[in-house]
Design an enzyme around this catalytic site. Structure first.
Site, PDB file in Angstrom:
ATOM      1  N   ASP A  48      53.877  70.679  63.591  1.00 31.58           N
ATOM      2  CA  ASP A  48      52.520  70.219  63.292  1.00 31.58           C
ATOM      3  C   ASP A  48      52.557  68.882  62.550  1.00 31.58           C
ATOM      4  OD1 ASP A  48      50.003  69.984  61.602  1.00 31.58           O
ATOM      5  OD2 ASP A  48      49.493  71.747  62.800  1.00 31.58           O
ATOM      6  N   THR A  50      49.983  67.123  61.210  1.00 31.84           N
ATOM      7  CA  THR A  50      49.172  67.093  59.995  1.00 31.84           C
ATOM      8  C   THR A  50      49.890  67.771  58.836  1.00 31.84           C
ATOM      9  OG1 THR A  50      47.053  66.960  61.163  1.00 31.84           O
ATOM     10  CG2 THR A  50      47.015  67.908  58.958  1.00 31.84           C
ATOM     11  N   CYS A  83      47.996  61.662  71.377  1.00 37.06           N
ATOM     12  CA  CYS A  83      47.808  62.377  70.109  1.00 37.06           C
ATOM     13  C   CYS A  83      47.673  61.314  69.030  1.00 37.06           C
ATOM     14  CB  CYS A  83      48.982  63.301  69.803  1.00 37.06           C
ATOM     15  SG  CYS A  83      48.921  64.040  68.147  1.00 37.06           S
ATOM     16  N   ASN A  84      46.531  61.257  68.372  1.00 36.54           N
ATOM     17  CA  ASN A  84      46.297  60.230  67.359  1.00 36.54           C
ATOM     18  C   ASN A  84      47.205  60.397  66.145  1.00 36.54           C
ATOM     19  OD1 ASN A  84      43.553  58.571  68.037  1.00 36.54           O
ATOM     20  ND2 ASN A  84      43.427  60.643  68.856  1.00 36.54           N
ATOM     21  N   ALA A  86      50.076  61.755  65.858  1.00 37.21           N
ATOM     22  CA  ALA A  86      51.479  61.440  66.157  1.00 37.21           C
ATOM     23  C   ALA A  86      51.758  59.949  66.084  1.00 37.21           C
ATOM     24  CB  ALA A  86      51.859  61.978  67.538  1.00 37.21           C
ATOM     25  N   CYS A 194      40.801  62.400  67.425  1.00 35.15           N
ATOM     26  CA  CYS A 194      41.802  63.455  67.620  1.00 35.15           C
ATOM     27  C   CYS A 194      41.573  63.926  69.037  1.00 35.15           C
ATOM     28  CB  CYS A 194      41.629  64.586  66.621  1.00 35.15           C
ATOM     29  SG  CYS A 194      42.673  66.031  67.000  1.00 35.15           S
TER      30      CYS A 194
END
Length: 237
Positions: A48, A50, A83-84, A86, A194
């Site tokens: 993950d 975040t 994926c923002n 990432a 996102c």
């Protein structure tokens, strides 16, 4: 002649499929052969993003790097990451890349500038907000950013994880009020920053396209532009 696009996806898997659909729908193809060849690495087990950025999770960079290298070895001539969050690791990944890359963050910011927006809202993961990837680049173009408050951000994060779990309507119910609040505060458009958010707010994106900066759709368009620019250059030579 068509060059191969590499997609480092799986974050999440539904967003990756939606991204591919957006590429296909924007490609001006008349038959199968005119579509863009794609090689996809969809590995939902990448840690993950975040959680790590917020200080309580495993570093996803080694897995991202491994998937990136697999795409290179598979013949990808341009690699994108739908994926923002990432993109926290994008500078490291692109710095050692042997192929062309396109940043989702840069693509969205460029689109905001092209549309001449002065004020935009930002819906994104807590990590993307904390890392200020969008805010820093938007500020370079003197574009003001309306951000979420703590309560709104909790709803956005819960909504994102609902979409990842397949509960799209629940995700929409959580995120739509935040989207509408940003427009009410004076945002000319809201960045759906996102890749789960455009899935939940697909109806708003369809009905209010000028008030949505859909990061998936914008990146998809950049991929189509890259492919056709390459084909045109090859024909000219």
């Amino acid at each position: 002649m068509n060059k191969k696009l590499g997609i480092l996806g799986g974050m999440g898997p539904l967003a990756t499929v939606e991204f591919m659909l957006k590429i296909i729908s924007q490609t001006p193809a008349h038959n199968d052969q005119e579509h863009i060849p794609m090689v996809v690495s969809s590995v939902p087990q990448i840690p993950d993003r975040t959680a790590f950025i917020m200080g309580h999770g495993q570093d996803p960079y080694p897995e991202l790097k491994h998937s990136f290298e697999q795409l290179e070895q598979s013949g990808a001539e341009c690699i994108v990451i739908p994926c923002n969050t990432a993109h926290y690791w994008y500078p490291q990944l692109s710095a050692t890349s042997h192929v062309h890359t396109i940043s989702i963050i840069d693509s969205v910011v460029q689109e905001a500038q092209t549309r001449r927006y002065k004020t935009v809202g930002l819906l994104a993961t807590t990590a993307t907000m904390k890392a200020r990837m969008y805010q820093q680049k938007l500020n370079q173009y003197h574009i003001e950013v309306i951000e979420t408050d703590d309560t709104q951000q909790r709803d956005v994060m819960q909504g994102i994880y609902e979409v990842k779990a397949g509960n799209i309507e629940k995700g929409k119910a959580l995120m739509l009020p935040v989207f509408e609040s940003m427009l009410a505060q004076g945002a000319e458009a809201v960045i759906l920053g996102c890749t789960e958010i455009p899935v939940a707010l697909a109806e708003q994106n369809l009905k209010q396209p000028q008030q949505c900066l859909d990061s998936l759709e914008i990146l998809a368009k950049c991929c189509v532009d890259w492919s056709y620019e390459e084909q045109t250059a090859a024909l000219a030579s």
